[in-house]
Design a protein around this motif. Structure first.
Motif, PDB file in Angstrom:
ATOM      1  N   GLY A 162      12.304 -46.689  29.424  1.00 35.47           N
ATOM      2  CA  GLY A 162      13.311 -47.433  30.065  1.00 35.47           C
ATOM      3  C   GLY A 162      13.151 -48.022  31.313  1.00 35.47           C
ATOM      4  N   ALA A 163      11.985 -47.755  32.012  1.00 40.93           N
ATOM      5  CA  ALA A 163      11.584 -48.136  33.520  1.00 40.93           C
ATOM      6  C   ALA A 163      11.081 -49.589  33.522  1.00 40.93           C
ATOM      7  CB  ALA A 163      10.827 -47.056  33.914  1.00 40.93           C
ATOM      8  N   ASP A 164      11.547 -50.277  34.518  1.00 41.31           N
ATOM      9  CA  ASP A 164      11.367 -51.830  34.507  1.00 41.31           C
ATOM     10  C   ASP A 164      10.119 -51.868  35.194  1.00 41.31           C
ATOM     11  OD1 ASP A 164      11.853 -54.270  34.244  1.00 41.31           O
ATOM     12  OD2 ASP A 164      12.963 -54.665  36.033  1.00 41.31           O
ATOM     13  N   TYR A 165       8.872 -51.761  34.435  1.00 36.42           N
ATOM     14  CA  TYR A 165       7.651 -51.946  35.055  1.00 36.42           C
ATOM     15  C   TYR A 165       6.733 -51.831  34.017  1.00 36.42           C
ATOM     16  CZ  TYR A 165       7.245 -47.084  35.651  1.00 36.42           C
ATOM     17  OH  TYR A 165       7.534 -45.534  35.410  1.00 36.42           O
ATOM     18  N   SER A 166       5.282 -52.657  34.058  1.00 34.52           N
ATOM     19  CA  SER A 166       4.288 -52.319  33.173  1.00 34.52           C
ATOM     20  C   SER A 166       2.974 -52.259  33.575  1.00 34.52           C
ATOM     21  CB  SER A 166       4.542 -53.606  31.979  1.00 34.52           C
ATOM     22  OG  SER A 166       4.342 -54.648  32.759  1.00 34.52           O
ATOM     23  N   THR A 167       1.987 -51.761  32.939  1.00 32.54           N
ATOM     24  CA  THR A 167       0.925 -51.594  33.480  1.00 32.54           C
ATOM     25  C   THR A 167      -0.322 -52.298  32.643  1.00 32.54           C
ATOM     26  OG1 THR A 167       0.483 -49.464  32.471  1.00 32.54           O
ATOM     27  CG2 THR A 167       1.107 -49.726  34.759  1.00 32.54           C
ATOM     28  N   ASP A 168      -1.259 -52.910  32.765  1.00 30.76           N
ATOM     29  CA  ASP A 168      -2.533 -53.578  31.976  1.00 30.76           C
ATOM     30  C   ASP A 168      -3.602 -52.758  32.738  1.00 30.76           C
ATOM     31  OD1 ASP A 168      -0.921 -55.074  30.597  1.00 30.76           O
ATOM     32  OD2 ASP A 168      -1.434 -56.865  31.719  1.00 30.76           O
ATOM     33  N   ILE A 169      -4.321 -51.771  31.975  1.00 29.72           N
ATOM     34  CA  ILE A 169      -5.263 -51.015  32.326  1.00 29.72           C
ATOM     35  C   ILE A 169      -6.780 -51.369  31.456  1.00 29.72           C
ATOM     36  CG2 ILE A 169      -6.422 -48.815  32.745  1.00 29.72           C
ATOM     37  CD1 ILE A 169      -3.460 -47.702  33.253  1.00 29.72           C
ATOM     38  N   GLY A 170      -7.670 -51.713  32.088  1.00 25.82           N
ATOM     39  CA  GLY A 170      -9.275 -51.787  31.520  1.00 25.82           C
ATOM     40  C   GLY A 170     -10.106 -50.715  32.207  1.00 25.82           C
ATOM     41  N   ILE A 171     -11.019 -50.133  31.094  1.00 28.34           N
ATOM     42  CA  ILE A 171     -11.819 -49.082  31.658  1.00 28.34           C
ATOM     43  C   ILE A 171     -13.324 -49.403  31.010  1.00 28.34           C
ATOM     44  CG2 ILE A 171     -12.390 -46.636  31.113  1.00 28.34           C
ATOM     45  CD1 ILE A 171      -9.406 -45.899  31.156  1.00 28.34           C
ATOM     46  N   LEU A 172     -14.000 -49.057  31.834  1.00 31.44           N
ATOM     47  CA  LEU A 172     -15.592 -49.018  31.601  1.00 31.44           C
ATOM     48  C   LEU A 172     -16.185 -47.819  32.057  1.00 31.44           C
ATOM     49  CD1 LEU A 172     -18.060 -50.304  30.381  1.00 31.44           C
ATOM     50  CD2 LEU A 172     -18.475 -51.559  32.638  1.00 31.44           C
ATOM     51  N   GLY A 173     -16.550 -46.970  31.072  1.00 25.41           N
ATOM     52  CA  GLY A 173     -16.913 -45.662  31.763  1.00 25.41           C
ATOM     53  C   GLY A 173     -18.244 -45.279  30.802  1.00 25.41           C
ATOM     54  N   MET A 174     -18.563 -44.212  31.452  1.00 25.35           N
ATOM     55  CA  MET A 174     -19.872 -43.306  30.942  1.00 25.35           C
ATOM     56  C   MET A 174     -19.840 -41.779  31.232  1.00 25.35           C
ATOM     57  SD  MET A 174     -24.062 -43.639  31.732  1.00 25.35           S
ATOM     58  CE  MET A 174     -23.782 -43.290  33.405  1.00 25.35           C
ATOM     59  N   ASN A 175     -20.130 -41.222  30.197  1.00 20.47           N
ATOM     60  CA  ASN A 175     -19.879 -39.495  30.307  1.00 20.47           C
ATOM     61  C   ASN A 175     -21.072 -38.732  29.723  1.00 20.47           C
ATOM     62  OD1 ASN A 175     -19.400 -38.898  27.010  1.00 20.47           O
ATOM     63  ND2 ASN A 175     -18.227 -40.635  27.573  1.00 20.47           N
ATOM     64  N   PHE A 176     -21.433 -37.658  30.179  1.00 12.39           N
ATOM     65  CA  PHE A 176     -22.336 -36.684  29.808  1.00 12.39           C
ATOM     66  C   PHE A 176     -21.788 -35.307  29.416  1.00 12.39           C
ATOM     67  CE2 PHE A 176     -24.195 -39.714  32.706  1.00 12.39           C
ATOM     68  CZ  PHE A 176     -25.357 -39.813  31.909  1.00 12.39           C
ATOM     69  N   GLY A 177     -22.195 -34.647  28.183  1.00 10.55           N
ATOM     70  CA  GLY A 177     -21.760 -33.500  27.990  1.00 10.55           C
ATOM     71  C   GLY A 177     -22.785 -32.267  27.786  1.00 10.55           C
ATOM     72  N   LEU A 178     -22.538 -31.243  28.224  1.00  7.40           N
ATOM     73  CA  LEU A 178     -23.628 -30.036  28.295  1.00  7.40           C
ATOM     74  C   LEU A 178     -23.386 -28.999  27.512  1.00  7.40           C
ATOM     75  CD1 LEU A 178     -26.206 -28.845  29.271  1.00  7.40           C
ATOM     76  CD2 LEU A 178     -24.912 -28.026  31.265  1.00  7.40           C
ATOM     77  N   PRO A 179     -23.885 -28.363  26.317  1.00 10.29           N
ATOM     78  CA  PRO A 179     -23.368 -27.397  25.690  1.00 10.29           C
ATOM     79  C   PRO A 179     -23.813 -25.879  26.493  1.00 10.29           C
ATOM     80  CG  PRO A 179     -25.630 -28.188  24.755  1.00 10.29           C
ATOM     81  CD  PRO A 179     -25.083 -29.217  25.900  1.00 10.29           C
ATOM     82  N   ILE A 180     -22.887 -25.357  26.363  1.00 14.19           N
ATOM     83  CA  ILE A 180     -22.956 -24.047  27.124  1.00 14.19           C
ATOM     84  C   ILE A 180     -23.178 -22.824  26.109  1.00 14.19           C
ATOM     85  CG2 ILE A 180     -21.727 -22.371  28.489  1.00 14.19           C
ATOM     86  CD1 ILE A 180     -20.118 -24.760  29.976  1.00 14.19           C
ATOM     87  N   SER A 181     -22.569 -23.084  25.078  1.00 15.01           N
ATOM     88  CA  SER A 181     -22.667 -22.079  23.844  1.00 15.01           C
ATOM     89  C   SER A 181     -22.199 -22.952  22.577  1.00 15.01           C
ATOM     90  CB  SER A 181     -21.757 -20.910  24.070  1.00 15.01           C
ATOM     91  OG  SER A 181     -20.390 -21.365  24.075  1.00 15.01           O
ATOM     92  N   ASP A 182     -22.263 -22.134  21.562  1.00 15.56           N
ATOM     93  CA  ASP A 182     -21.853 -22.552  20.169  1.00 15.56           C
ATOM     94  C   ASP A 182     -20.408 -23.247  20.297  1.00 15.56           C
ATOM     95  OD1 ASP A 182     -24.269 -22.680  19.141  1.00 15.56           O
ATOM     96  OD2 ASP A 182     -23.956 -20.715  17.948  1.00 15.56           O
ATOM     97  N   ILE A 183     -19.443 -22.441  20.919  1.00 17.69           N
ATOM     98  CA  ILE A 183     -18.234 -23.003  21.132  1.00 17.69           C
ATOM     99  C   ILE A 183     -17.508 -23.487  22.412  1.00 17.69           C
ATOM    100  CG2 ILE A 183     -17.756 -21.313  19.467  1.00 17.69           C
ATOM    101  CD1 ILE A 183     -16.638 -19.363  21.545  1.00 17.69           C
ATOM    102  N   SER A 184     -18.430 -23.604  23.095  1.00 19.87           N
ATOM    103  CA  SER A 184     -18.112 -24.058  24.587  1.00 19.87           C
ATOM    104  C   SER A 184     -18.965 -25.372  24.965  1.00 19.87           C
ATOM    105  CB  SER A 184     -17.978 -22.947  25.704  1.00 19.87           C
ATOM    106  OG  SER A 184     -19.196 -22.339  26.034  1.00 19.87           O
ATOM    107  N   ARG A 185     -18.382 -26.307  25.792  1.00 23.18           N
ATOM    108  CA  ARG A 185     -19.332 -27.358  26.355  1.00 23.18           C
ATOM    109  C   ARG A 185     -18.485 -27.736  27.674  1.00 23.18           C
ATOM    110  NH1 ARG A 185     -22.640 -30.321  23.323  1.00 23.18           N
ATOM    111  NH2 ARG A 185     -23.215 -32.351  24.030  1.00 23.18           N
ATOM    112  N   ALA A 186     -19.310 -28.196  28.616  1.00 18.63           N
ATOM    113  CA  ALA A 186     -18.929 -28.914  29.902  1.00 18.63           C
ATOM    114  C   ALA A 186     -19.311 -30.451  29.694  1.00 18.63           C
ATOM    115  CB  ALA A 186     -19.595 -28.287  30.903  1.00 18.63           C
ATOM    116  N   GLY A 187     -18.619 -31.070  30.505  1.00 21.25           N
ATOM    117  CA  GLY A 187     -18.435 -32.563  30.473  1.00 21.25           C
ATOM    118  C   GLY A 187     -18.602 -33.091  31.944  1.00 21.25           C
ATOM    119  N   LEU A 188     -19.111 -34.403  32.308  1.00 15.29           N
ATOM    120  CA  LEU A 188     -19.055 -35.004  33.347  1.00 15.29           C
ATOM    121  C   LEU A 188     -19.187 -36.392  33.126  1.00 15.29           C
ATOM    122  CD1 LEU A 188     -19.052 -34.776  36.678  1.00 15.29           C
ATOM    123  CD2 LEU A 188     -21.391 -35.051  36.485  1.00 15.29           C
ATOM    124  N   GLY A 189     -18.126 -37.117  33.821  1.00 12.44           N
ATOM    125  CA  GLY A 189     -18.078 -38.727  33.194  1.00 12.44           C
ATOM    126  C   GLY A 189     -17.716 -39.542  34.691  1.00 12.44           C
TER     127      GLY A 189
END
Length: 777
Positions: free
Chosen positions: A511-538
């Protein structure tokens, strides 16, 4: 007179001669043997003569005597086609007189409510009772008995089944089965006799069966089942054996039903015996692993009461350890020595490790599209290494989590001619490599949602993921292209790219009187820490076009101070730990996500966002699961940006937040037009008790019910004359309680909730019934 007497005698002799001749021609076969010149079948109506000839053990040209006659009659009776069979002879012609059994013209079933008519008709057809088939009374009798058994299993002991067979023209019958189901018998009382060490209430809590209570309509605990009772008695036995009562015995079990067949009474007589304590704990056999490594695995102590479960679990831990050290065929037996007089038990773990086993080869089968290297990089069991059952299990789980395969099986056959080598044979069944999906959904906050996607999770068999997607609703337009290489390096570091564009109309959304147009270009990396955990950087470049409406003073002031087009570079870091047993309807484990976003210095907008999410599931019983969820987020500005841009704010309320309140309606509002604007601090949580839907087990896989308490709100911690209220106060938390249901329908996930706000304040927008159909991405 004499002449008359002689004449009579001559006439009698002539009659005897004639009768003898006729008897010789048409009598059933006697001891005389003859060769069959022809075979004739009399009495057939529906059955073709050729069918009869196929079942005969004789044919034209065979020699027939007394010994063959019985075989002919038995062969025709065994077909089930005939009620009567006679074998006669006319000269050298074999004559078969038959009377066919009637055919079933119709089957009518009435009175059945608990068993569906269509399923019942199909079951009758499988047994042999269906229209057009030959009627067999013995089959109908068996059906009546089986129906009684089925109703008895449902607790309907007063069921009455009456079958009527009505003859029709042309040797047909109509079969009618009238079922009077009666009332379901309920367990009125379960009585335990002989329990002194533990109260009856404590022991009956172990039972799945029980007397009727307010929840019986759902749990069905008051419906007697022989199998359930056997399971309850085993639970009772385990309870005592785990507390030292090694001589415990169930001496008798009596199940009786009242005269009106409505109430069931169960009486269990037990002999507890005396509790025994552990006097000694010993290791015997060949100890290839030092005793100091084995004893910590034994969860028993001298002086404690003997526990069968703790003893079994200790033996399993020792066996698993030996298996992980290469002793694939290790055997650990527990030998309890009972001292009746001293009421003590000496426990000996006898270890037979067998020979140490190595893995010769790891072989892959079934991967016609997926490359071998994609499977091998998930393997934790390596060639030329000791065999480890745990590493094989981990390898299978990792392969299953890829999502490329419908089934993964691993076999470890011994190498022919070798006593210390095995092969690890991995067999997979591949899923379709690509996925094209389109859907329509509805959300009360966004209206009609259209979505489509083209996803290649295993692009060209390399394990790389390529996705194209779009999502459109009244409030949002979203388009995305994504690519991820899960093994950008041999160490399992992933790399991905993402291109997306989103248009959001906040007037439609909140109901707020504004709008946004957002464009994204990204890259990310993921590092496995264990079989059930993971860290990421982007890192991502984000273009934002902010459009302020003429009725929002807050939006116009923001544009006046910061402009309306922004180019930002945002760094992100995240940590994920997922120990859930499944992503859909989990029953145990948890999901933890930490995420941080930072618009680096020099960006048009300089801000940061921090988010912590936690989900945790605890199985309370075999049916009920307790779910705990929490979501805490905070954002702020730095440098030239005084606060978190308000269109990046967090929101609360709605189906995915605090149910019972309109979506995104909680928290601060604009002073001039009372529109919600969210806040830079969010605290949301839920406590929910989940249960599968009652009824068929198949339904529990797609439908889950819940009873919940939700809480949460958002706050604006920075002072702003155009927003009220500002500042953080835990007293602003909103609470709601209600019931929920989630159904995985063929067209998407349907979620509904009935929620009642517990501390509604003036100005809050509430909504008791909320639902959503379909999923967004």
């Amino acid at each position: 007179m004499r002449a008359i007497t002689l004449a009579l005698r001559r006439g009698a002799r002539r009659r005897i001669i004639v009768l003898a001749a006729l008897w010789a021609l048409t009598t059933p076969l006697a001891a005389e043997v003859f060769q069959i010149a022809d075979i004739r079948v009399e009495g057939l109506q529906r059955i073709a003569p050729g069918t009869v000839f196929n079942y005969l053990p004789v044919q034209v040209g065979d020699t027939v005597g007394d010994g063959v006659t019985g075989g002919i009659i038995r062969s025709l009776y065994q077909t089930g086609f005939f009620d009567d069979v006679r074998v006669e002879r006319e000269g050298n012609v074999l004559v078969l007189w038959v009377r066919e059994r009637p055919a079933i013209a119709s089957i009518d079933i009435t009175g059945n409510r608990d068993i569906d008519t269509k399923a019942l008709t199909a079951a009758l057809a499988d047994i042999g009772l269906r229209e057009g088939r030959v009627f067999d009374r013995s089959v109908l009798d068996r059906i009546e008995q089986e129906l009684e058994r089925q109703y008895f299993a449902r607790g309907k002991y007063g069921v009455l089944i009456q079958s009527t067979v009505s003859p029709l023209e042309r040797n047909r019958v109509a079969v009618r089965i009238d079922i009077t189901e009666g009332l379901t018998a309920r367990i009125k009382q379960i009585t335990l006799i002989g329990n002194d060490a533990f109260s009856e209430k404590e022991l009956l809590n172990l039972f799945e069966l029980g007397s009727s209570n307010w929840a019986s309509f759902y749990t069905k605990n008051d419906q007697y089942s022989k199998q359930k009772l056997a399971g309850d008695l085993e639970s009772l036995r385990s309870f005592y054996l785990d507390r030292g009562f090694v001589q415990f015995d169930i001496t008798s079990t009596q199940v009786s039903i009242s005269a009106d067949k409505k109430d069931i009474y169960i009486t269990v007589v037990i002999d507890e015996g005396e509790p025994f304590r552990i006097s000694e704990i010993n290791l015997a056999g060949e100890q290839t692993v030092p005793a100091e490594e084995l004893f910590p695995l034994i969860q028993l102590k001298r002086g404690d009461y003997f526990s069968r479960r703790a003893t079994t679990e200790s033996a399993e831990r020792i066996s698993n350890l030996l298996g992980d050290r290469g002793y694939a065929f290790a055997n650990v037996n527990t030998i309890p020595e009972v001292d009746t007089e001293g009421r003590e038990v000496a426990v000996t773990f006898f270890i037979d490790p067998g020979q140490r086993v190595y893995v010769r080869r790891v072989n892959m089968k079934g991967n016609t599209r997926t490359r071998d290297e994609v499977l091998r990089r998930e393997m934790r069991q390596l060639e030329s290494a000791w065999f480890s059952a745990e590493l094989v299990r981990q390898s299978r789980e990792r392969l299953q989590r890829l999502g490329y395969f419908e089934d993964v099986s691993i076999e470890t056959p011994a190498v022919p001619g070798s006593t210390d080598q095995v092969d690890v044979n991995v067999t997979v069944t591949e899923r379709p490599a690509g996925n094209i999906a389109a859907g329509v959904g509805y959300s009360q906050s966004q209206g009609i949602i259209l979505n489509a996607s083209v996803t290649q999770n295993n692009f060209l068999g390399t394990g790389k993921r390529v996705a194209l997607g779009l999502n459109t609703s009244q409030a949002t337009q979203f388009y995305q292209i994504a690519y991820t290489n899960p093994f950008y390096t041999v160490d399992g570091i992933s790399r991905g790219f993402n291109i997306s564009y989103r248009e959001t109309n906040f007037d439609e959304l909140i109901g707020a009187d504004y709008s946004t147009d957002i464009g994204i270009l990204g890259m990310n990396f993921g590092l496995p820490i264990s079989d059930i955990s993971r860290a990421g950087l982007g890192i991502r470049y984000q273009y934002t076009n902010f459009k302020a409406g003429s009725f929002s003073e807050l939006a116009q002031e923001f544009v006046a101070e910061n402009g309306n087009v922004f180019n930002d570079v945002i760094l992100s870091a995240n940590y994920t730990r997922d120990s859930r047993d499944t992503a859909i309807f989990p029953t145990r484990g948890g999901l933890r996500i930490l995420r941080a976003d930072l618009a680096i210095p020099g960006s048009d907008l300089e801000y940061y966002k921090l988010n912590y999410q936690e989900q945790y599931y605890v199985p309370l019983t075999s049916r009920f699961v307790l779910g705990l969820t929490g979501d805490v987020a905070y954002g702020g500005g730095y440098g030239d940006t005084s606060a978190l841009p308000f269109f990046e704010n967090y929101y609360a309320g709605g189906p995915r937040s605090v149910r019972g309140f309109i979506a995104n309606s909680l928290g601060p509002r604009e002073v001039d037009d009372d529109d919600p604007v969210g806040g830079n601090l969010k605290v949301v949580g839920s406590v929910e008790l989940y249960a599968p839907a009652p009824g068929w087990p198949e339904l529990s896989k797609t439908l889950r019910l819940g009873a919940f308490v939700d809480f949460g709100n958002v706050w604006e911690t920075n002072s702003n004359r155009l927003i009220e209220p500002t500042g953080f106060n835990l007293n602003d938390l909103r609470f709601s309680a209600g019931l929920s249901a989630t159904w995985l329908s063929p067209i998407g996930a349907l979620s509904i909730s009935f929620a009642y706000p517990l501390n509604e304040e003036e100005g809050d927008e509430t909504q008791v019934f909320q639902f959503g159909l379909g999923q967004t991405f």
